[in-house]
Design a protein around this motif. Structure first.
Motif, PDB file in Angstrom:
ATOM      1  N   ILE A  42       0.845  -1.199   0.000  1.00 47.02           N
ATOM      2  CA  ILE A  42       0.000   0.000   0.000  1.00 47.02           C
ATOM      3  C   ILE A  42       0.878   1.246   0.000  1.00 47.02           C
ATOM      4  O   ILE A  42       0.647   2.183  -0.778  1.00 47.02           O
ATOM      5  CB  ILE A  42      -0.976  -0.010   1.198  1.00 47.02           C
ATOM      6  CG1 ILE A  42      -2.066  -1.055   0.968  1.00 47.02           C
ATOM      7  CG2 ILE A  42      -1.588   1.382   1.416  1.00 47.02           C
ATOM      8  CD1 ILE A  42      -2.992  -1.276   2.156  1.00 47.02           C
ATOM      9  N   ALA A  43       1.895   1.265   0.848  1.00 48.90           N
ATOM     10  CA  ALA A  43       2.801   2.422   0.909  1.00 48.90           C
ATOM     11  C   ALA A  43       3.471   2.659  -0.441  1.00 48.90           C
ATOM     12  O   ALA A  43       3.611   3.812  -0.882  1.00 48.90           O
ATOM     13  CB  ALA A  43       3.859   2.209   1.994  1.00 48.90           C
TER      14      ALA A  43
ATOM     15  N   GLN B 252       3.623   6.083  -5.574  1.00 48.77           N
ATOM     16  CA  GLN B 252       3.405   6.318  -7.005  1.00 48.77           C
ATOM     17  C   GLN B 252       2.390   7.433  -7.208  1.00 48.77           C
ATOM     18  O   GLN B 252       2.659   8.423  -7.878  1.00 48.77           O
ATOM     19  CB  GLN B 252       2.897   5.047  -7.688  1.00 48.77           C
ATOM     20  CG  GLN B 252       3.887   3.915  -7.673  1.00 48.77           C
ATOM     21  CD  GLN B 252       3.235   2.594  -8.075  1.00 48.77           C
ATOM     22  OE1 GLN B 252       2.043   2.502  -8.335  1.00 48.77           O
ATOM     23  NE2 GLN B 252       4.052   1.550  -8.105  1.00 48.77           N
ATOM     24  N   ILE B 253       1.201   7.245  -6.662  1.00 48.34           N
ATOM     25  CA  ILE B 253       0.099   8.211  -6.704  1.00 48.34           C
ATOM     26  C   ILE B 253      -0.990   7.644  -5.803  1.00 48.34           C
ATOM     27  O   ILE B 253      -1.250   6.444  -5.816  1.00 48.34           O
ATOM     28  CB  ILE B 253      -0.408   8.463  -8.141  1.00 48.34           C
ATOM     29  CG1 ILE B 253      -1.442   9.577  -8.153  1.00 48.34           C
ATOM     30  CG2 ILE B 253      -0.921   7.207  -8.796  1.00 48.34           C
ATOM     31  CD1 ILE B 253      -1.790  10.096  -9.547  1.00 48.34           C
ATOM     32  N   GLY B 254      -1.604   8.476  -5.027  1.00 50.70           N
ATOM     33  CA  GLY B 254      -2.583   7.993  -4.054  1.00 50.70           C
ATOM     34  C   GLY B 254      -3.668   7.116  -4.643  1.00 50.70           C
ATOM     35  O   GLY B 254      -4.094   6.138  -4.023  1.00 50.70           O
ATOM     36  N   THR B 255      -4.110   7.436  -5.840  1.00 52.48           N
ATOM     37  CA  THR B 255      -5.191   6.664  -6.443  1.00 52.48           C
ATOM     38  C   THR B 255      -4.742   5.274  -6.882  1.00 52.48           C
ATOM     39  O   THR B 255      -5.580   4.467  -7.301  1.00 52.48           O
ATOM     40  CB  THR B 255      -5.795   7.416  -7.645  1.00 52.48           C
ATOM     41  OG1 THR B 255      -4.745   7.735  -8.573  1.00 52.48           O
ATOM     42  CG2 THR B 255      -6.504   8.688  -7.187  1.00 52.48           C
TER      43      THR B 255
ATOM     44  N   ALA C  85       3.328   7.099   4.386  1.00 52.90           N
ATOM     45  CA  ALA C  85       3.825   7.110   3.004  1.00 52.90           C
ATOM     46  C   ALA C  85       3.667   8.493   2.382  1.00 52.90           C
ATOM     47  O   ALA C  85       4.597   9.009   1.742  1.00 52.90           O
ATOM     48  CB  ALA C  85       3.099   6.055   2.173  1.00 52.90           C
ATOM     49  N   ALA C  86       2.524   9.106   2.570  1.00 54.59           N
ATOM     50  CA  ALA C  86       2.289  10.442   2.006  1.00 54.59           C
ATOM     51  C   ALA C  86       3.224  11.474   2.637  1.00 54.59           C
ATOM     52  O   ALA C  86       3.807  12.315   1.939  1.00 54.59           O
ATOM     53  CB  ALA C  86       0.829  10.844   2.206  1.00 54.59           C
TER      54      ALA C  86
END
Length: 179
Positions: A103-104, A109-112, A139-140
């Motif tokens: 998930i991280a 890569q991109i949240g979506t 991660a963000a």
């Protein structure tokens, strides 16, 4: 040499935090909550999430420092952390942590890129909603920290021992002093 004059010789984000202590305080407080507060994920596991994202982002200072911070707090130390960052699927970590690191990686890569399937796999491996939430936020946040450090061209020490010294401070004192 950083892209701007920082007025100090501290490496990576440490130099940036000294340059702008008012923003550094907030960023340190966020790191303290995300990586050190009470949580069902261990401090080492949360540092591994930060390390994994920083490695994917190729942020030399953040990946090296958080590798040291994770290694100091995880059984298996540096070898385990290096294995997880280079070949996640064969790393000797729990299926839950693997699912969270996937998930991280998608957040990096991109949240979506995070899908319902990713979340379902994490839940099936035993992850709670708060663990999934915190993984996405770590991660963000580390995408931001990495871009901050590299976007201003900060210095990253070459000597791995310097990161191990930083790890001693972080694991004993934390990111932000508590009142």
């Amino acid at each position: 040499m950083a892209h701007i004059e920082l007025g100090n010789d501290a490496p990576g984000i440490r130099g940036l935090m000294q340059y702008r202590p008012e923003t550094g305080k907030v960023l340190n407080e966020l790191a303290e909550v995300l990586l050190r507060d009470e949580n069902s994920l261990t401090r080492g596991e949360r540092e591994l999430i930060a390390t994994y994202v920083s490695t994917l982002n190729q942020c030399r200072f953040c990946s090296a420092s958080h590798k040291a911070f994770a290694a100091a707090q995880l059984p298996g130390g540096h070898e385990l952390v290096a294995h997880a960052c280079s070949d996640l699927d064969t790393a000797p970590i729990s299926d839950k942590l693997k699912a969270l690191l996937h998930i991280a990686g998608h957040v990096q890569q991109i949240g979506t890129a995070v899908t319902e399937k990713d979340v379902a796999l994490a839940r099936d491996a035993g992850a709670t909603d708060i663990e999934i939430h915190d993984t996405v936020l770590i991660a963000a946040a580390f995408c931001m920290y990495n871009r901050y450090v590299d976007g201003l061209g900060t210095f990253a020490p070459d000597d791995p021992a310097s990161y191990d010294q930083m790890a001693q401070l972080i694991t004993t004192q934390g990111y932000a002093p508590r009142p």
